[in-house]
Design a protein around this motif. Structure first.
Motif, PDB file in Angstrom:
ATOM      1  N   VAL A 114       2.167  -6.966  -9.724  1.00  0.00           N
ATOM      2  CA  VAL A 114       2.969  -6.510  -8.591  1.00  0.00           C
ATOM      3  C   VAL A 114       2.276  -6.900  -7.291  1.00  0.00           C
ATOM      4  O   VAL A 114       1.071  -6.683  -7.133  1.00  0.00           O
ATOM      5  N   VAL A 115       3.038  -7.468  -6.361  1.00  0.00           N
ATOM      6  CA  VAL A 115       2.532  -7.805  -5.030  1.00  0.00           C
ATOM      7  C   VAL A 115       3.512  -7.271  -3.992  1.00  0.00           C
ATOM      8  O   VAL A 115       4.725  -7.463  -4.121  1.00  0.00           O
ATOM      9  N   CYS A 116       2.990  -6.586  -2.982  1.00  0.00           N
ATOM     10  CA  CYS A 116       3.784  -6.105  -1.852  1.00  0.00           C
ATOM     11  C   CYS A 116       3.130  -6.580  -0.560  1.00  0.00           C
ATOM     12  O   CYS A 116       1.911  -6.543  -0.431  1.00  0.00           O
ATOM     13  N   ASP A 117       3.951  -7.001   0.386  1.00  0.00           N
ATOM     14  CA  ASP A 117       3.480  -7.514   1.668  1.00  0.00           C
ATOM     15  C   ASP A 117       4.059  -6.637   2.770  1.00  0.00           C
ATOM     16  O   ASP A 117       5.270  -6.635   2.995  1.00  0.00           O
ATOM     17  N   GLY A 118       3.205  -5.874   3.447  1.00  0.00           N
ATOM     18  CA  GLY A 118       3.659  -4.996   4.509  1.00  0.00           C
ATOM     19  C   GLY A 118       4.197  -5.777   5.690  1.00  0.00           C
ATOM     20  O   GLY A 118       3.620  -6.784   6.109  1.00  0.00           O
ATOM     21  N   VAL A 119       5.320  -5.324   6.247  1.00  0.00           N
ATOM     22  CA  VAL A 119       5.922  -5.971   7.400  1.00  0.00           C
ATOM     23  C   VAL A 119       5.107  -5.608   8.643  1.00  0.00           C
ATOM     24  O   VAL A 119       4.942  -4.441   8.980  1.00  0.00           O
ATOM     25  N   SER A 120       4.608  -6.616   9.338  1.00  0.00           N
ATOM     26  CA  SER A 120       3.642  -6.409  10.413  1.00  0.00           C
ATOM     27  C   SER A 120       4.211  -5.660  11.607  1.00  0.00           C
ATOM     28  O   SER A 120       3.470  -5.037  12.353  1.00  0.00           O
ATOM     29  N   SER A 121       5.520  -5.711  11.812  1.00  0.00           N
ATOM     30  CA  SER A 121       6.106  -5.026  12.957  1.00  0.00           C
ATOM     31  C   SER A 121       6.384  -3.556  12.683  1.00  0.00           C
ATOM     32  O   SER A 121       6.896  -2.851  13.540  1.00  0.00           O
ATOM     33  N   SER A 122       6.048  -3.073  11.483  1.00  0.00           N
ATOM     34  CA  SER A 122       6.289  -1.672  11.154  1.00  0.00           C
ATOM     35  C   SER A 122       4.969  -0.910  11.083  1.00  0.00           C
ATOM     36  O   SER A 122       3.909  -1.485  10.858  1.00  0.00           O
ATOM     37  N   LEU A 123       5.040   0.403  11.276  1.00  0.00           N
ATOM     38  CA  LEU A 123       3.845   1.236  11.293  1.00  0.00           C
ATOM     39  C   LEU A 123       3.459   1.672   9.883  1.00  0.00           C
ATOM     40  O   LEU A 123       4.315   1.912   9.035  1.00  0.00           O
ATOM     41  N   ASP A 124       2.164   1.796   9.646  1.00  0.00           N
ATOM     42  CA  ASP A 124       1.621   2.270   8.368  1.00  0.00           C
ATOM     43  C   ASP A 124       1.965   1.354   7.197  1.00  0.00           C
ATOM     44  O   ASP A 124       1.908   1.760   6.040  1.00  0.00           O
TER      45      ASP A 124
ATOM     46  N   GLU B 164      -2.388  -6.004   5.299  1.00  0.00           N
ATOM     47  CA  GLU B 164      -1.165  -5.293   4.974  1.00  0.00           C
ATOM     48  C   GLU B 164      -0.573  -5.755   3.651  1.00  0.00           C
ATOM     49  O   GLU B 164       0.472  -5.250   3.230  1.00  0.00           O
ATOM     50  N   ASP B 165      -1.223  -6.723   2.980  1.00  0.00           N
ATOM     51  CA  ASP B 165      -0.844  -7.115   1.621  1.00  0.00           C
ATOM     52  C   ASP B 165      -1.394  -6.101   0.627  1.00  0.00           C
ATOM     53  O   ASP B 165      -2.329  -5.349   0.925  1.00  0.00           O
ATOM     54  N   ALA B 166      -0.842  -6.115  -0.570  1.00  0.00           N
ATOM     55  CA  ALA B 166      -1.353  -5.264  -1.640  1.00  0.00           C
ATOM     56  C   ALA B 166      -1.003  -5.872  -2.988  1.00  0.00           C
ATOM     57  O   ALA B 166       0.009  -6.559  -3.131  1.00  0.00           O
ATOM     58  N   ALA B 167      -1.851  -5.605  -3.971  1.00  0.00           N
ATOM     59  CA  ALA B 167      -1.601  -6.036  -5.345  1.00  0.00           C
ATOM     60  C   ALA B 167      -2.004  -4.914  -6.283  1.00  0.00           C
ATOM     61  O   ALA B 167      -2.945  -4.166  -6.005  1.00  0.00           O
ATOM     62  N   ALA B 168      -1.289  -4.799  -7.380  1.00  0.00           N
ATOM     63  CA  ALA B 168      -1.645  -3.850  -8.441  1.00  0.00           C
ATOM     64  C   ALA B 168      -1.209  -4.469  -9.760  1.00  0.00           C
ATOM     65  O   ALA B 168      -0.052  -4.887  -9.901  1.00  0.00           O
ATOM     66  N   ILE B 169      -2.125  -4.566 -10.712  1.00  0.00           N
ATOM     67  CA  ILE B 169      -1.835  -5.259 -11.953  1.00  0.00           C
ATOM     68  C   ILE B 169      -2.329  -4.457 -13.154  1.00  0.00           C
ATOM     69  O   ILE B 169      -3.182  -3.579 -13.024  1.00  0.00           O
ATOM     70  N   ALA B 170      -1.780  -4.775 -14.311  1.00  0.00           N
ATOM     71  CA  ALA B 170      -2.202  -4.150 -15.563  1.00  0.00           C
ATOM     72  C   ALA B 170      -1.966  -5.152 -16.677  1.00  0.00           C
ATOM     73  O   ALA B 170      -1.094  -6.026 -16.572  1.00  0.00           O
TER      74      ALA B 170
ATOM     75  N   ASP C 227       0.322  -1.071   5.930  1.00  0.00           N
ATOM     76  CA  ASP C 227      -0.810  -1.367   5.054  1.00  0.00           C
ATOM     77  C   ASP C 227      -0.980  -0.297   3.991  1.00  0.00           C
ATOM     78  O   ASP C 227      -1.245  -0.589   2.821  1.00  0.00           O
ATOM     79  N   VAL C 228      -0.810   0.962   4.383  1.00  0.00           N
ATOM     80  CA  VAL C 228      -0.897   2.059   3.420  1.00  0.00           C
ATOM     81  C   VAL C 228       0.315   2.056   2.500  1.00  0.00           C
ATOM     82  O   VAL C 228       0.198   2.216   1.283  1.00  0.00           O
ATOM     83  N   ALA C 229       1.498   1.851   3.074  1.00  0.00           N
ATOM     84  CA  ALA C 229       2.728   1.888   2.293  1.00  0.00           C
ATOM     85  C   ALA C 229       2.773   0.786   1.247  1.00  0.00           C
ATOM     86  O   ALA C 229       3.209   1.004   0.114  1.00  0.00           O
ATOM     87  N   SER C 230       2.329  -0.414   1.599  1.00  0.00           N
ATOM     88  CA  SER C 230       2.382  -1.525   0.646  1.00  0.00           C
ATOM     89  C   SER C 230       1.477  -1.271  -0.546  1.00  0.00           C
ATOM     90  O   SER C 230       1.849  -1.559  -1.694  1.00  0.00           O
ATOM     91  N   LEU C 231       0.289  -0.726  -0.310  1.00  0.00           N
ATOM     92  CA  LEU C 231      -0.624  -0.450  -1.410  1.00  0.00           C
ATOM     93  C   LEU C 231      -0.082   0.665  -2.296  1.00  0.00           C
ATOM     94  O   LEU C 231      -0.137   0.582  -3.531  1.00  0.00           O
ATOM     95  N   ALA C 232       0.468   1.703  -1.679  1.00  0.00           N
ATOM     96  CA  ALA C 232       1.054   2.790  -2.456  1.00  0.00           C
ATOM     97  C   ALA C 232       2.238   2.289  -3.276  1.00  0.00           C
ATOM     98  O   ALA C 232       2.420   2.673  -4.439  1.00  0.00           O
ATOM     99  N   ALA C 233       3.043   1.409  -2.690  1.00  0.00           N
ATOM    100  CA  ALA C 233       4.203   0.867  -3.392  1.00  0.00           C
ATOM    101  C   ALA C 233       3.792   0.021  -4.587  1.00  0.00           C
ATOM    102  O   ALA C 233       4.355   0.148  -5.683  1.00  0.00           O
ATOM    103  N   ALA C 234       2.811  -0.854  -4.397  1.00  0.00           N
ATOM    104  CA  ALA C 234       2.366  -1.719  -5.491  1.00  0.00           C
ATOM    105  C   ALA C 234       1.824  -0.899  -6.647  1.00  0.00           C
ATOM    106  O   ALA C 234       2.123  -1.169  -7.822  1.00  0.00           O
ATOM    107  N   ARG C 235       1.032   0.112  -6.344  1.00  0.00           N
ATOM    108  CA  ARG C 235       0.441   0.937  -7.406  1.00  0.00           C
ATOM    109  C   ARG C 235       1.485   1.780  -8.117  1.00  0.00           C
ATOM    110  O   ARG C 235       1.425   1.953  -9.341  1.00  0.00           O
ATOM    111  N   ALA C 236       2.445   2.303  -7.368  1.00  0.00           N
ATOM    112  CA  ALA C 236       3.504   3.107  -7.983  1.00  0.00           C
ATOM    113  C   ALA C 236       4.335   2.257  -8.938  1.00  0.00           C
ATOM    114  O   ALA C 236       4.667   2.681 -10.056  1.00  0.00           O
ATOM    115  N   ALA C 237       4.672   1.036  -8.510  1.00  0.00           N
ATOM    116  CA  ALA C 237       5.445   0.138  -9.367  1.00  0.00           C
ATOM    117  C   ALA C 237       4.647  -0.250 -10.603  1.00  0.00           C
ATOM    118  O   ALA C 237       5.185  -0.254 -11.729  1.00  0.00           O
TER     119      ALA C 237
END
Length: 357
Positions: A136-146, A118-124, A148-158
């Motif tokens: 950019v690093v985002c860590d998905g909150v384990s008690s929430s649904l989706d 559920e972690d994600a990274a996106a760099i340039a 893993d997808v949201a964290s990766l989308a968030a990191a890339r968007a940022a």
């Protein structure tokens, strides 16, 4: 002998049987579990039940598509195993790396305990070492649904917002700093929008994640944080600096005088007070800026790393020693730091992004 019935994963459509607890294609839990809606502010070690958002499920299925076998380069069959050597395929989302320039790299890993990453990274970065980089690093909150997808989308968007152009301001130091801070806040807005786009409207536990980003523009370094992922600056010949302060219950305890070790190992150690998500109270990042006066390491990471080495000085020693052992090469160093965290127990997903300045 127990008979099984072949069917399809509700999240990604991959083949499963009724004896499976998790989908081998996407990692979704297949055994329904009783749950009640709760605050996503608690980043627990409990994996969520089957995801509800079709868009997120489609994105997860695309991320999970296996490539060539990592052991022998052979073809991965429909059963998820190499047709040549029989090795089980590793999902792309479980472990991935990025290196846009030789001096900048990131490694993101599932760890040992969790069933999915559920972690994600996106760099340039620009090609010239020490010139311009966005981590950019985002860590998905384990008690929430989706998450893993949201964290990766968030990191890339940022990352995309930060990389869109140079923030020069009006030509003065203060205006340049203000321009970078404004761009960092816009990146957090984009990350928040990406999380919302991957959240089902009727989800009982909306997708959520932490957010930390750093921008290097020449000698100016700016960091922004929401949650408990962190950024550090480790100069070669000066004191290590923690660029961020966690939005967490543990950080609040530390501020009142509770020893760090006690606060960060207590029952509420991973309760965060701010995050990105539908029910987030505020997602404006708290920022800090400094002038880079010499060579060093910029480190951006999730709690999967700093859980095992929290304070800036000992973590700086670990990074420097690991870098020396790996020829000061960022990708090899990040990978070795991930391996080190796994060797300590790998209790959480692990992300390490580095820039050698």
């Amino acid at each position: 002998m127990t008979s099984t019935t072949q069917t399809a994963c509700p999240s990604c459509g991959g083949p499963i049987s009724d004896a499976d607890r998790f989908c081998e294609a996407c990692g979704a839990e297949l055994t329904p579990a009783a749950s009640t809606p709760g605050t996503p502010a608690i980043d627990t070690d409990t994996e969520p039940t089957i995801e509800l958002n079709p868009a997120a499920a489609a994105a997860r299925g695309a991320e999970a598509a296996p490539g060539p076998c990592r052991s022998c380069g052979g073809t991965i069959g429909a059963d998820g195993y190499c047709e040549t050597c029989g090795t089980k395929a590793t999902k792309a989302r479980d472990h991935f790396s990025e290196q846009p320039a030789p001096w900048v790299a990131a490694v993101c890993d599932r760890g040992i305990r969790h069933s999915r990453n559920e972690d994600a990274a996106a760099i340039a970065a620009d090609p010239e070492p020490g010139s311009r980089a966005m981590l950019v690093v985002c860590d998905g909150v384990s008690s929430s649904l989706d998450s893993d997808v949201a964290s990766l989308a968030a990191a890339r968007a940022a990352r995309d917002v930060l990389a869109a152009g140079h923030a020069q301001g009006m030509g003065t130091e203060s205006s340049r700093n203000s321009a970078v801070v404004a761009r960092l806040k816009a990146a957090a807005d984009a990350a928040s929008d990406a999380v919302l786009a991957n959240t089902s409207p009727d989800s009982p536990n909306p997708a959520s994640c932490t957010f930390v980003a750093t921008v290097l523009e020449g000698d100016l370094l700016v960091a922004g944080v929401v949650g408990d992922s962190r950024a550090y600056w480790f100069p070669d010949n000066a004191e290590a600096v923690a660029l961020t302060v966690d939005d967490s219950w543990a950080a609040e305890l530390i501020a009142t005088g509770v020893p760090r070790q006690e606060a960060e190992t207590g029952p509420q150690a991973h309760a965060i007070t701010r995050w990105l998500g539908k029910d987030a109270p505020d997602h404006t990042p708290r920022t800090t800026s400094l002038k880079v006066a010499g060579p060093g390491w910029l480190v951006v990471c999730s709690d999967g790393l700093w859980n095992y080495c929290s304070e800036a000085a000992p973590l700086a020693d670990l990074v420097r020693q690991t870098a020396t052992a790996n020829g000061n090469e960022p990708l090899a160093t990040a990978s070795a730091l991930v391996d080190w965290a796994n060797a300590q127990g790998g209790q959480d997903n692990i992300t390490v992004a580095l820039a050698r300045i």
